[in-house]
Design a protein around this motif. Structure first.
Motif, PDB file in Angstrom:
ATOM      1  N   THR A  44      16.973  17.404 -32.946  1.00 32.52           N
ATOM      2  CA  THR A  44      17.306  17.445 -31.517  1.00 32.52           C
ATOM      3  C   THR A  44      18.810  17.352 -31.290  1.00 32.52           C
ATOM      4  OG1 THR A  44      15.166  16.452 -30.936  1.00 32.52           O
ATOM      5  CG2 THR A  44      16.914  16.354 -29.284  1.00 32.52           C
ATOM      6  N   ILE A  45      19.486  16.459 -32.014  1.00 33.17           N
ATOM      7  CA  ILE A  45      20.938  16.318 -31.871  1.00 33.17           C
ATOM      8  C   ILE A  45      21.643  17.602 -32.299  1.00 33.17           C
ATOM      9  CG2 ILE A  45      22.968  15.115 -32.774  1.00 33.17           C
ATOM     10  CD1 ILE A  45      21.436  13.548 -30.661  1.00 33.17           C
ATOM     11  N   GLN A  46      21.200  18.197 -33.406  1.00 31.68           N
ATOM     12  CA  GLN A  46      21.777  19.472 -33.839  1.00 31.68           C
ATOM     13  C   GLN A  46      21.576  20.551 -32.783  1.00 31.68           C
ATOM     14  OE1 GLN A  46      19.945  19.801 -37.902  1.00 31.68           O
ATOM     15  NE2 GLN A  46      21.999  20.500 -38.452  1.00 31.68           N
ATOM     16  N   ASP A  47      20.363  20.656 -32.259  1.00 37.06           N
ATOM     17  CA  ASP A  47      20.076  21.692 -31.266  1.00 37.06           C
ATOM     18  C   ASP A  47      20.884  21.499 -29.993  1.00 37.06           C
ATOM     19  OD1 ASP A  47      18.326  23.020 -32.916  1.00 37.06           O
ATOM     20  OD2 ASP A  47      16.527  22.086 -32.102  1.00 37.06           O
ATOM     21  N   LEU A  48      21.062  20.254 -29.573  1.00 35.37           N
ATOM     22  CA  LEU A  48      21.879  19.997 -28.387  1.00 35.37           C
ATOM     23  C   LEU A  48      23.324  20.441 -28.615  1.00 35.37           C
ATOM     24  CD1 LEU A  48      20.638  16.485 -27.173  1.00 35.37           C
ATOM     25  CD2 LEU A  48      20.591  18.610 -25.854  1.00 35.37           C
ATOM     26  N   ILE A 116      19.152   8.967 -27.594  1.00 34.24           N
ATOM     27  CA  ILE A 116      20.245   8.454 -26.748  1.00 34.24           C
ATOM     28  C   ILE A 116      21.344   7.809 -27.585  1.00 34.24           C
ATOM     29  CG2 ILE A 116      20.785   6.833 -24.893  1.00 34.24           C
ATOM     30  CD1 ILE A 116      17.879   7.228 -23.900  1.00 34.24           C
ATOM     31  N   ASN A 117      20.983   7.177 -28.688  1.00 36.64           N
ATOM     32  CA  ASN A 117      21.966   6.476 -29.517  1.00 36.64           C
ATOM     33  C   ASN A 117      22.972   7.406 -30.196  1.00 36.64           C
ATOM     34  OD1 ASN A 117      20.627   4.030 -28.964  1.00 36.64           O
ATOM     35  ND2 ASN A 117      19.222   4.346 -30.679  1.00 36.64           N
ATOM     36  N   PHE A 118      22.659   8.698 -30.249  1.00 39.46           N
ATOM     37  CA  PHE A 118      23.501   9.625 -31.013  1.00 39.46           C
ATOM     38  C   PHE A 118      24.087  10.752 -30.161  1.00 39.46           C
ATOM     39  CE2 PHE A 118      20.238   7.937 -33.938  1.00 39.46           C
ATOM     40  CZ  PHE A 118      21.068   7.248 -34.820  1.00 39.46           C
ATOM     41  N   LEU A 119      24.056  10.606 -28.855  1.00 39.72           N
ATOM     42  CA  LEU A 119      24.565  11.667 -27.984  1.00 39.72           C
ATOM     43  C   LEU A 119      26.063  11.906 -28.185  1.00 39.72           C
ATOM     44  CD1 LEU A 119      22.664  11.020 -24.624  1.00 39.72           C
ATOM     45  CD2 LEU A 119      22.291  12.869 -26.277  1.00 39.72           C
ATOM     46  N   GLY A 120      26.799  10.868 -28.624  1.00 41.23           N
ATOM     47  CA  GLY A 120      28.230  11.039 -28.846  1.00 41.23           C
ATOM     48  C   GLY A 120      28.554  12.034 -29.950  1.00 41.23           C
ATOM     49  N   ILE A 121      27.616  12.259 -30.870  1.00 42.72           N
ATOM     50  CA  ILE A 121      27.824  13.181 -31.990  1.00 42.72           C
ATOM     51  C   ILE A 121      27.733  14.637 -31.526  1.00 42.72           C
ATOM     52  CG2 ILE A 121      26.795  13.950 -34.189  1.00 42.72           C
ATOM     53  CD1 ILE A 121      25.939  11.042 -34.619  1.00 42.72           C
ATOM     54  N   ILE A 172      23.147   5.377 -47.966  1.00 42.41           N
ATOM     55  CA  ILE A 172      23.602   5.306 -46.573  1.00 42.41           C
ATOM     56  C   ILE A 172      22.390   5.057 -45.689  1.00 42.41           C
ATOM     57  CG2 ILE A 172      25.625   6.813 -46.904  1.00 42.41           C
ATOM     58  CD1 ILE A 172      24.002   9.113 -45.721  1.00 42.41           C
ATOM     59  N   ASP A 173      22.645   4.608 -44.454  1.00 40.48           N
ATOM     60  CA  ASP A 173      21.538   4.413 -43.512  1.00 40.48           C
ATOM     61  C   ASP A 173      21.451   5.630 -42.587  1.00 40.48           C
ATOM     62  OD1 ASP A 173      23.551   4.113 -41.546  1.00 40.48           O
ATOM     63  OD2 ASP A 173      23.525   1.935 -41.709  1.00 40.48           O
ATOM     64  N   PHE A 174      20.431   5.635 -41.698  1.00 42.48           N
ATOM     65  CA  PHE A 174      20.190   6.810 -40.854  1.00 42.48           C
ATOM     66  C   PHE A 174      21.332   7.036 -39.871  1.00 42.48           C
ATOM     67  CE2 PHE A 174      18.206   8.975 -37.172  1.00 42.48           C
ATOM     68  CZ  PHE A 174      17.862  10.163 -37.811  1.00 42.48           C
ATOM     69  N   GLU A 175      21.943   5.985 -39.390  1.00 44.46           N
ATOM     70  CA  GLU A 175      23.087   6.150 -38.479  1.00 44.46           C
ATOM     71  C   GLU A 175      24.224   6.900 -39.183  1.00 44.46           C
ATOM     72  OE1 GLU A 175      26.126   3.458 -35.731  1.00 44.46           O
ATOM     73  OE2 GLU A 175      24.354   2.550 -36.652  1.00 44.46           O
ATOM     74  N   GLN A 176      24.442   6.603 -40.451  1.00 45.22           N
ATOM     75  CA  GLN A 176      25.478   7.299 -41.208  1.00 45.22           C
ATOM     76  C   GLN A 176      25.081   8.750 -41.502  1.00 45.22           C
ATOM     77  OE1 GLN A 176      25.542   4.265 -44.311  1.00 45.22           O
ATOM     78  NE2 GLN A 176      27.665   3.738 -43.800  1.00 45.22           N
ATOM     79  N   VAL A 177      23.786   9.001 -41.614  1.00 45.79           N
ATOM     80  CA  VAL A 177      23.316  10.384 -41.749  1.00 45.79           C
ATOM     81  C   VAL A 177      23.735  11.202 -40.530  1.00 45.79           C
ATOM     82  CG1 VAL A 177      21.275  11.878 -41.772  1.00 45.79           C
ATOM     83  CG2 VAL A 177      21.365   9.881 -43.259  1.00 45.79           C
ATOM     84  N   MET A 178      23.514  10.664 -39.360  1.00 41.43           N
ATOM     85  CA  MET A 178      23.859  11.377 -38.134  1.00 41.43           C
ATOM     86  C   MET A 178      25.372  11.564 -38.013  1.00 41.43           C
ATOM     87  SD  MET A 178      20.915  12.051 -37.038  1.00 41.43           S
ATOM     88  CE  MET A 178      21.400  12.817 -35.496  1.00 41.43           C
ATOM     89  N   VAL A 244      10.373  20.107 -26.078  1.00 41.66           N
ATOM     90  CA  VAL A 244       9.282  19.430 -26.793  1.00 41.66           C
ATOM     91  C   VAL A 244       9.640  17.966 -27.003  1.00 41.66           C
ATOM     92  CG1 VAL A 244       8.121  19.259 -29.019  1.00 41.66           C
ATOM     93  CG2 VAL A 244       8.316  21.474 -27.905  1.00 41.66           C
ATOM     94  N   SER A 245      10.911  17.696 -27.354  1.00 37.14           N
ATOM     95  CA  SER A 245      11.344  16.301 -27.539  1.00 37.14           C
ATOM     96  C   SER A 245      11.244  15.511 -26.246  1.00 37.14           C
ATOM     97  CB  SER A 245      12.788  16.260 -28.061  1.00 37.14           C
ATOM     98  OG  SER A 245      12.861  16.680 -29.394  1.00 37.14           O
TER      99      SER A 245
END
Length: 491
Positions: A44-48, A116-121, A172-178, A244-245
């Protein structure tokens, strides 16, 4: 066409290398390393981020392709001018993004709050993908398509594999993945930039006073008119995943994304061929060579339809075996019919050939703008109607239906205005050959291992396809090319 086929072969090779790597990522690595919610967030973040690229680009990509042939010099100044123009678009999009951030948060708050936590990316992905798209268009104008395709299709996916692999290993953790997604797109941009510098095609030149009279105003006017069409076209491609999300769940989007990627393989020949065809179409229009455009229009339609129908048959007849190798397939196999409907929509698109590209570079490019905006509004409306009723399959059905309607309108418009028609008797023969290839779906046995069954079915499909091609005398251009390459590889 021979020049286009020759130019597109390297692009096709890199595209399919990217497909293989993408299949490993999407069908095994992602669902193995990420749970469905994490995968839904990741996509979803990639698509946005990618959805906002054409809005920020302001049509510069098509503008470069159309106006590059008009320049005999000052190409570097043209690139710098295009980059500055698109960066202004990015600033405008960023302002809108921050201005409507609360509404964006509300869109995902109920069904997909993790986004919502990753919209800044999102904006950083948009920036790097935007600059990459401008450089890609500039490279394409020199008919240098293969290496940028490598970075876009192979290198980016390879870096993503490494990123997810480090998460799987627990480094790494998921936040670092993003956060790592930003580095992935940044390094891809750096690769394309380095390639163009190596070719000697990039020099710092901000002297914009030596363009031909009226060049800048025509370029800006054309770019601004076509950008909405490009943006709406991307919206049609990406809106399904985002809706869909927001309307169902991140897990549903993970299922939809995997199915969508399987179906996307069907249109890869179109992507490879159209990238090389665009500057050729622009050149034909510049010389008013309408018969040459019609010949190209028809030949590309036949070639794409012939190859893509075979790919569709191979994917759909083996769909259960393909899903067998997807980790947690009991979750993701729910997207089986999404594959069918999305692939069917892609077949509609490739059959109608390069109609969008022809419209963009013709005197009727404004019609493409109106039509694409109308279609983007329609797909949103259809999704709001079908997703609550049919879930993710509703999004796929809506996409295929709108794709057919979109192409039918363009077909009749080009036929009336320019007398162009991509279809001939050959087209119907190709359709018949493609339909017979689907006989492979009737071969099934639980006693045969999935991998062996997939091999047997694929051999049957290719044999039937080749045999019917020979009987009906279609695909001769493709088979002649294969024979020529086999002779060259011989002793």
């Amino acid at each position: 066409m021979s020049k286009i086929a020759q130019q597109s072969i390297q692009t096709t090779i890199f595209s399919y290398c990217g497909v293989v790597l993408g299949y490993i990522n999407v069908l095994w690595l992602y669902p193995y390393a990420l749970d469905a919610t994490e995968l839904g967030t990741f996509r979803t973040i990639q698509d946005l981020g990618l959805l906002m690229v054409p809005f920020a680009q302001l049509g510069v990509g098509h503008g470069i392709t159309r106006f590059f042939p008009k320049l005999e010099q000052n190409q570097s100044a043209f690139l710098s001018y295009s980059l500055v123009f698109s960066l202004l678009g990015f600033v405008a999009v960023s302002g809108i993004f921050f201005g409507f951030q609360q509404q964006l948060v509300a869109l995902f708050a109920v069904n997909s709050p993790e986004v919502i936590n990753f919209l800044g990316i999102v904006l950083l992905i948009t920036l790097f993908a935007l600059l990459n798209s401008v450089l890609d268009a500039y490279s394409r104008s020199y008919l240098k398509v293969a290496i940028p395709t490598f970075f876009r299709e192979v290198f980016l996916r390879l870096l993503t594999s490494i990123l997810i692999g480090t998460y799987l290993l627990g480094w790494i953790d998921f936040e670092q993945v993003m956060q790592g997604l930003v580095a992935v797109y940044g390094l891809t941009l750096f690769g394309v930039l380095t390639y163009l510098i190596w070719l000697g095609k990039i020099h710092l030149d901000f002297n914009w006073n030596h363009f031909p009279a009226g060049f800048r105003s025509s370029f800006i006017r054309f770019s601004l008119i076509t950008f909405l069409a490009t943006a709406a076209s991307t919206l049609i491609m990406k809106i399904d995943s985002i809706m869909v999300s927001s309307m169902v769940s991140l897990e549903a989007n993970a299922i939809y994304s995997i199915a969508f990627y399987m179906a996307l393989v069907v249109e890869l020949p179109r992507r490879a061929i159209s990238q090389v065809a665009m500057p050729v179409i622009a050149d034909h229009f510049a010389k008013n060579q309408i018969p040459a455009i019609n010949g190209l229009y028809r030949q590309i339609s036949n070639r794409q339809l012939y190859i893509c129908l075979l790919l569709f048959a191979l994917i759909w007849c083996n769909i259960d075996s393909i899903y067998h190798f997807v980790p947690n397939r009991e979750i993701y196999q729910a997207g089986k019919w999404v594959v069918f409907y999305i692939a069917l929509g892609k077949i509609f698109d490739v059959a109608f050939s390069v109609n969008s590209e022809i419209l963009v570079f013709s005197a009727y490019y404004r019609f493409n703008l109106v039509l694409t905006i109308a279609m983007s509004i329609l797909i949103i409306g259809v999704n709001y109607w079908l997703i609550p009723v049919f879930g993710i399959e509703g999004a796929a059905i809506g996409s295929a239906t709108v794709m057919l309607a979109f192409n039918l309108v363009k077909y009749f418009y080009l036929k009336i205005k320019l007398g162009l028609d991509p279809f001939s008797r050959e087209s119907f023969k190709i359709l018949l050959v493609g339909m017979t290839a689907f006989t492979g779906m009737f071969l099934s046995s639980e006693a045969i291992a999935p991998m062996l069954l997939m091999v047997v079915k694929s051999l049957l499909i290719v044999s039937v396809f080749a045999g019917m091609s020979w009987l009906l005398g279609v695909g001769s251009e493709e088979w002649s090319w294969i024979k020529a390459r086999l002779k060259k590889s011989g002793p």
